[in-house]
Design a protein around this motif. Structure first.
Motif, PDB file in Angstrom:
ATOM      1  N   VAL A   1       5.528  13.377  -2.596  1.00 47.95           N
ATOM      2  CA  VAL A   1       4.507  12.546  -1.954  1.00 47.95           C
ATOM      3  C   VAL A   1       4.755  12.521  -0.448  1.00 47.95           C
ATOM      4  O   VAL A   1       5.843  12.195   0.009  1.00 47.95           O
ATOM      5  CB  VAL A   1       4.533  11.111  -2.522  1.00 47.95           C
ATOM      6  N   ASN A   2       3.727  12.875   0.308  1.00 49.04           N
ATOM      7  CA  ASN A   2       3.830  12.896   1.771  1.00 49.04           C
ATOM      8  C   ASN A   2       2.690  12.145   2.443  1.00 49.04           C
ATOM      9  O   ASN A   2       2.355  12.418   3.582  1.00 49.04           O
ATOM     10  CB  ASN A   2       3.853  14.345   2.277  1.00 49.04           C
ATOM     11  N   GLU A   3       2.100  11.211   1.738  1.00 47.88           N
ATOM     12  CA  GLU A   3       0.994  10.442   2.290  1.00 47.88           C
ATOM     13  C   GLU A   3       1.427   8.993   2.477  1.00 47.88           C
ATOM     14  O   GLU A   3       2.434   8.562   1.922  1.00 47.88           O
ATOM     15  CB  GLU A   3      -0.224  10.543   1.377  1.00 47.88           C
ATOM     16  N   ASP A   4       0.688   8.241   3.267  1.00 48.90           N
ATOM     17  CA  ASP A   4       0.967   6.827   3.476  1.00 48.90           C
ATOM     18  C   ASP A   4       0.213   5.988   2.462  1.00 48.90           C
ATOM     19  O   ASP A   4      -0.917   6.314   2.098  1.00 48.90           O
ATOM     20  CB  ASP A   4       0.539   6.390   4.880  1.00 48.90           C
ATOM     21  N   PHE A   5       0.827   4.883   2.055  1.00 50.69           N
ATOM     22  CA  PHE A   5       0.212   3.993   1.084  1.00 50.69           C
ATOM     23  C   PHE A   5       0.084   2.594   1.652  1.00 50.69           C
ATOM     24  O   PHE A   5       0.916   2.145   2.435  1.00 50.69           O
ATOM     25  CB  PHE A   5       1.050   3.937  -0.202  1.00 50.69           C
ATOM     26  N   ASP A   6      -0.965   1.888   1.237  1.00 51.64           N
ATOM     27  CA  ASP A   6      -1.151   0.487   1.591  1.00 51.64           C
ATOM     28  C   ASP A   6      -0.349  -0.401   0.651  1.00 51.64           C
ATOM     29  O   ASP A   6       0.081  -1.489   1.026  1.00 51.64           O
ATOM     30  CB  ASP A   6      -2.621   0.088   1.489  1.00 51.64           C
ATOM     31  N   LEU A   7      -0.161   0.047  -0.590  1.00 49.96           N
ATOM     32  CA  LEU A   7       0.500  -0.750  -1.617  1.00 49.96           C
ATOM     33  C   LEU A   7       1.268   0.165  -2.553  1.00 49.96           C
ATOM     34  O   LEU A   7       0.756   1.213  -2.975  1.00 49.96           O
ATOM     35  CB  LEU A   7      -0.546  -1.534  -2.424  1.00 49.96           C
TER      36      LEU A   7
END
Length: 64
Positions: A19-25
């Protein structure tokens, strides 16, 4: 809902490496409670600034 929620299901250590994406939660519910501390830095890497980490059945004591 699929446009807004991206469920990642599988072995935590394996899934999180890809995983290389940003998450809000991030919601964590793992069976092996020893993984909480092990995975914490990965969660910080993935969470956008000011976002939330929800942890189910956190072992006590917790120091952040």
């Amino acid at each position: 809902m699929n446009d807004f929620i991206d469920f990642k299901v599988g072995d935590l250590k394996t899934v999180i490496e890809d995983v290389n994406e940003d998450f809000d939660l991030i919601f964590q519910d793992v069976g092996g409670k020893t993984l909480y501390n092990t995975m914490f830095n990965d969660y910080l890497r993935l969470l956008k600034t000011g976002r939330r980490l929800l942890v189910e059945d956190v072992p006590l004591p917790v120091f952040i």
